[in-house]
Design a protein around this motif. Structure first.
Motif, PDB file in Angstrom:
ATOM      1  N   MET A   1       0.853  -1.177   0.000  1.00 43.77           N
ATOM      2  CA  MET A   1       0.000   0.000   0.000  1.00 43.77           C
ATOM      3  C   MET A   1       0.899   1.241   0.000  1.00 43.77           C
ATOM      4  O   MET A   1       1.832   1.324   0.787  1.00 43.77           O
ATOM      5  CB  MET A   1      -0.873  -0.012   1.261  1.00 43.77           C
ATOM      6  N   ASP A   2       0.573   2.169  -0.863  1.00 46.19           N
ATOM      7  CA  ASP A   2       1.377   3.392  -0.868  1.00 46.19           C
ATOM      8  C   ASP A   2       0.873   4.382   0.182  1.00 46.19           C
ATOM      9  O   ASP A   2      -0.187   4.201   0.776  1.00 46.19           O
ATOM     10  CB  ASP A   2       1.395   4.016  -2.273  1.00 46.19           C
ATOM     11  N   MET A   3       1.640   5.400   0.397  1.00 46.08           N
ATOM     12  CA  MET A   3       1.353   6.368   1.459  1.00 46.08           C
ATOM     13  C   MET A   3       0.010   7.086   1.241  1.00 46.08           C
ATOM     14  O   MET A   3      -0.727   7.336   2.190  1.00 46.08           O
ATOM     15  CB  MET A   3       2.496   7.382   1.534  1.00 46.08           C
ATOM     16  N   THR A   4      -0.335   7.391   0.014  1.00 47.18           N
ATOM     17  CA  THR A   4      -1.595   8.081  -0.285  1.00 47.18           C
ATOM     18  C   THR A   4      -2.789   7.206   0.105  1.00 47.18           C
ATOM     19  O   THR A   4      -3.753   7.693   0.706  1.00 47.18           O
ATOM     20  CB  THR A   4      -1.669   8.442  -1.777  1.00 47.18           C
ATOM     21  N   ALA A   5      -2.730   5.948  -0.205  1.00 49.26           N
ATOM     22  CA  ALA A   5      -3.824   5.031   0.132  1.00 49.26           C
ATOM     23  C   ALA A   5      -3.975   4.908   1.641  1.00 49.26           C
ATOM     24  O   ALA A   5      -5.097   4.877   2.168  1.00 49.26           O
ATOM     25  CB  ALA A   5      -3.576   3.666  -0.492  1.00 49.26           C
ATOM     26  N   ILE A   6      -2.858   4.874   2.329  1.00 50.46           N
ATOM     27  CA  ILE A   6      -2.907   4.786   3.794  1.00 50.46           C
ATOM     28  C   ILE A   6      -3.519   6.051   4.382  1.00 50.46           C
ATOM     29  O   ILE A   6      -4.362   5.991   5.287  1.00 50.46           O
ATOM     30  CB  ILE A   6      -1.497   4.537   4.366  1.00 50.46           C
ATOM     31  N   GLU A   7      -3.129   7.210   3.859  1.00 48.05           N
ATOM     32  CA  GLU A   7      -3.676   8.476   4.354  1.00 48.05           C
ATOM     33  C   GLU A   7      -5.175   8.571   4.067  1.00 48.05           C
ATOM     34  O   GLU A   7      -5.938   9.062   4.902  1.00 48.05           O
ATOM     35  CB  GLU A   7      -2.929   9.649   3.722  1.00 48.05           C
ATOM     36  N   GLU A   8      -5.608   8.107   2.883  1.00 46.63           N
ATOM     37  CA  GLU A   8      -7.027   8.124   2.559  1.00 46.63           C
ATOM     38  C   GLU A   8      -7.809   7.207   3.500  1.00 46.63           C
ATOM     39  O   GLU A   8      -8.889   7.566   3.980  1.00 46.63           O
ATOM     40  CB  GLU A   8      -7.242   7.682   1.111  1.00 46.63           C
ATOM     41  N   ARG A   9      -7.264   6.065   3.741  1.00 48.20           N
ATOM     42  CA  ARG A   9      -7.921   5.108   4.636  1.00 48.20           C
ATOM     43  C   ARG A   9      -8.008   5.659   6.058  1.00 48.20           C
ATOM     44  O   ARG A   9      -9.043   5.541   6.727  1.00 48.20           O
ATOM     45  CB  ARG A   9      -7.150   3.797   4.628  1.00 48.20           C
ATOM     46  N   LEU A  10      -6.931   6.278   6.507  1.00 41.76           N
ATOM     47  CA  LEU A  10      -6.916   6.881   7.842  1.00 41.76           C
ATOM     48  C   LEU A  10      -7.943   8.005   7.931  1.00 41.76           C
ATOM     49  O   LEU A  10      -8.674   8.111   8.921  1.00 41.76           O
ATOM     50  CB  LEU A  10      -5.514   7.400   8.172  1.00 41.76           C
ATOM     51  N   ALA A  11      -8.027   8.836   6.914  1.00 40.17           N
ATOM     52  CA  ALA A  11      -9.005   9.931   6.902  1.00 40.17           C
ATOM     53  C   ALA A  11     -10.426   9.375   6.967  1.00 40.17           C
ATOM     54  O   ALA A  11     -11.283   9.897   7.697  1.00 40.17           O
ATOM     55  CB  ALA A  11      -8.822  10.792   5.661  1.00 40.17           C
ATOM     56  N   HIS A  12     -10.667   8.304   6.217  1.00 40.74           N
ATOM     57  CA  HIS A  12     -11.992   7.679   6.235  1.00 40.74           C
ATOM     58  C   HIS A  12     -12.301   7.128   7.632  1.00 40.74           C
ATOM     59  O   HIS A  12     -13.401   7.330   8.166  1.00 40.74           O
ATOM     60  CB  HIS A  12     -12.060   6.564   5.196  1.00 40.74           C
ATOM     61  N   LEU A  13     -11.353   6.444   8.226  1.00 41.90           N
ATOM     62  CA  LEU A  13     -11.562   5.878   9.565  1.00 41.90           C
ATOM     63  C   LEU A  13     -11.787   6.969  10.607  1.00 41.90           C
ATOM     64  O   LEU A  13     -12.620   6.809  11.508  1.00 41.90           O
ATOM     65  CB  LEU A  13     -10.376   4.996   9.954  1.00 41.90           C
ATOM     66  N   GLU A  14     -11.065   8.071  10.482  1.00 40.76           N
ATOM     67  CA  GLU A  14     -11.270   9.184  11.425  1.00 40.76           C
ATOM     68  C   GLU A  14     -12.675   9.762  11.278  1.00 40.76           C
ATOM     69  O   GLU A  14     -13.322  10.080  12.280  1.00 40.76           O
ATOM     70  CB  GLU A  14     -10.221  10.266  11.191  1.00 40.76           C
ATOM     71  N   ARG A  15     -13.141   9.902  10.036  1.00 39.50           N
ATOM     72  CA  ARG A  15     -14.490  10.435   9.820  1.00 39.50           C
ATOM     73  C   ARG A  15     -15.543   9.486  10.384  1.00 39.50           C
ATOM     74  O   ARG A  15     -16.492   9.911  11.055  1.00 39.50           O
ATOM     75  CB  ARG A  15     -14.746  10.670   8.331  1.00 39.50           C
ATOM     76  N   VAL A  16     -15.385   8.197  10.142  1.00 38.08           N
ATOM     77  CA  VAL A  16     -16.328   7.213  10.669  1.00 38.08           C
ATOM     78  C   VAL A  16     -16.306   7.237  12.194  1.00 38.08           C
ATOM     79  O   VAL A  16     -17.356   7.195  12.838  1.00 38.08           O
ATOM     80  CB  VAL A  16     -16.001   5.804  10.128  1.00 38.08           C
ATOM     81  N   ASN A  17     -15.126   7.336  12.769  1.00 41.24           N
ATOM     82  CA  ASN A  17     -15.004   7.394  14.229  1.00 41.24           C
ATOM     83  C   ASN A  17     -15.712   8.635  14.790  1.00 41.24           C
ATOM     84  O   ASN A  17     -16.426   8.548  15.796  1.00 41.24           O
ATOM     85  CB  ASN A  17     -13.533   7.392  14.631  1.00 41.24           C
ATOM     86  N   ASP A  18     -15.535   9.777  14.147  1.00 42.41           N
ATOM     87  CA  ASP A  18     -16.205  11.005  14.589  1.00 42.41           C
ATOM     88  C   ASP A  18     -17.723  10.877  14.474  1.00 42.41           C
ATOM     89  O   ASP A  18     -18.467  11.304  15.371  1.00 42.41           O
ATOM     90  CB  ASP A  18     -15.723  12.215  13.785  1.00 42.41           C
ATOM     91  N   ASP A  19     -18.192  10.288  13.369  1.00 39.34           N
ATOM     92  CA  ASP A  19     -19.635  10.087  13.190  1.00 39.34           C
ATOM     93  C   ASP A  19     -20.208   9.181  14.273  1.00 39.34           C
ATOM     94  O   ASP A  19     -21.270   9.463  14.838  1.00 39.34           O
ATOM     95  CB  ASP A  19     -19.935   9.495  11.810  1.00 39.34           C
ATOM     96  N   LEU A  20     -19.489   8.103  14.549  1.00 37.28           N
ATOM     97  CA  LEU A  20     -19.961   7.182  15.594  1.00 37.28           C
ATOM     98  C   LEU A  20     -19.940   7.842  16.968  1.00 37.28           C
ATOM     99  O   LEU A  20     -20.851   7.646  17.777  1.00 37.28           O
ATOM    100  CB  LEU A  20     -19.111   5.912  15.603  1.00 37.28           C
ATOM    101  N   SER A  21     -18.922   8.639  17.223  1.00 37.60           N
ATOM    102  CA  SER A  21     -18.845   9.346  18.499  1.00 37.60           C
ATOM    103  C   SER A  21     -20.023  10.308  18.666  1.00 37.60           C
ATOM    104  O   SER A  21     -20.631  10.389  19.737  1.00 37.60           O
ATOM    105  CB  SER A  21     -17.524  10.112  18.587  1.00 37.60           C
ATOM    106  N   ASP A  22     -20.359  11.026  17.598  1.00 39.02           N
ATOM    107  CA  ASP A  22     -21.509  11.937  17.638  1.00 39.02           C
ATOM    108  C   ASP A  22     -22.801  11.167  17.882  1.00 39.02           C
ATOM    109  O   ASP A  22     -23.664  11.603  18.659  1.00 39.02           O
ATOM    110  CB  ASP A  22     -21.623  12.729  16.339  1.00 39.02           C
ATOM    111  N   THR A  23     -22.941  10.024  17.235  1.00 40.91           N
ATOM    112  CA  THR A  23     -24.141   9.202  17.405  1.00 40.91           C
ATOM    113  C   THR A  23     -24.266   8.729  18.852  1.00 40.91           C
ATOM    114  O   THR A  23     -25.342   8.806  19.452  1.00 40.91           O
ATOM    115  CB  THR A  23     -24.104   7.997  16.453  1.00 40.91           C
ATOM    116  N   VAL A  24     -23.176   8.258  19.419  1.00 36.63           N
ATOM    117  CA  VAL A  24     -23.199   7.781  20.805  1.00 36.63           C
ATOM    118  C   VAL A  24     -23.528   8.935  21.757  1.00 36.63           C
ATOM    119  O   VAL A  24     -24.301   8.761  22.704  1.00 36.63           O
ATOM    120  CB  VAL A  24     -21.857   7.112  21.178  1.00 36.63           C
ATOM    121  N   ALA A  25     -22.992  10.113  21.509  1.00 39.05           N
ATOM    122  CA  ALA A  25     -23.278  11.273  22.362  1.00 39.05           C
ATOM    123  C   ALA A  25     -24.761  11.629  22.294  1.00 39.05           C
ATOM    124  O   ALA A  25     -25.388  11.911  23.324  1.00 39.05           O
ATOM    125  CB  ALA A  25     -22.418  12.458  21.941  1.00 39.05           C
ATOM    126  N   ARG A  26     -25.348  11.608  21.086  1.00 39.03           N
ATOM    127  CA  ARG A  26     -26.782  11.900  20.958  1.00 39.03           C
ATOM    128  C   ARG A  26     -27.618  10.841  21.670  1.00 39.03           C
ATOM    129  O   ARG A  26     -28.610  11.153  22.328  1.00 39.03           O
ATOM    130  CB  ARG A  26     -27.182  11.977  19.479  1.00 39.03           C
TER     131      ARG A  26
END
Length: 66
Positions: A1-26
């Motif tokens: 995996m190249d660095m760009t793919a890893i960064e994209e995957r990390l960005a996606h995981l961070e967004r999903v984590n933030d969405d889930l955190s917001d859902t749990v808070a609500r």
């Protein structure tokens, strides 16, 4: 995996984590509200049973067919 793919995957995981955190808070806020409402309703119902003057609360009485 190249660095760009890893960064994209990390960005996606961070967004999903933030969405889930917001859902749990609500959900936590909603659960707290519902717990307060249930407590209020239980107090109100206990007051009704007490106000009826019966020695046995309605919920503890035997049904008439017994």
């Amino acid at each position: 995996m190249d660095m760009t793919a890893i960064e994209e995957r990390l960005a996606h995981l961070e967004r999903v984590n933030d969405d889930l955190s917001d859902t749990v808070a609500r959900q936590d806020d909603r659960i707290a509200l519902l717990e307060r409402r249930v407590a209020m309703l239980m107090e109100r119902e206990a007051g009704r049973e007490y106000d009826q003057g019966g020695s046995i609360p309605l919920g503890d009485q035997r049904p008439p067919h017994w």
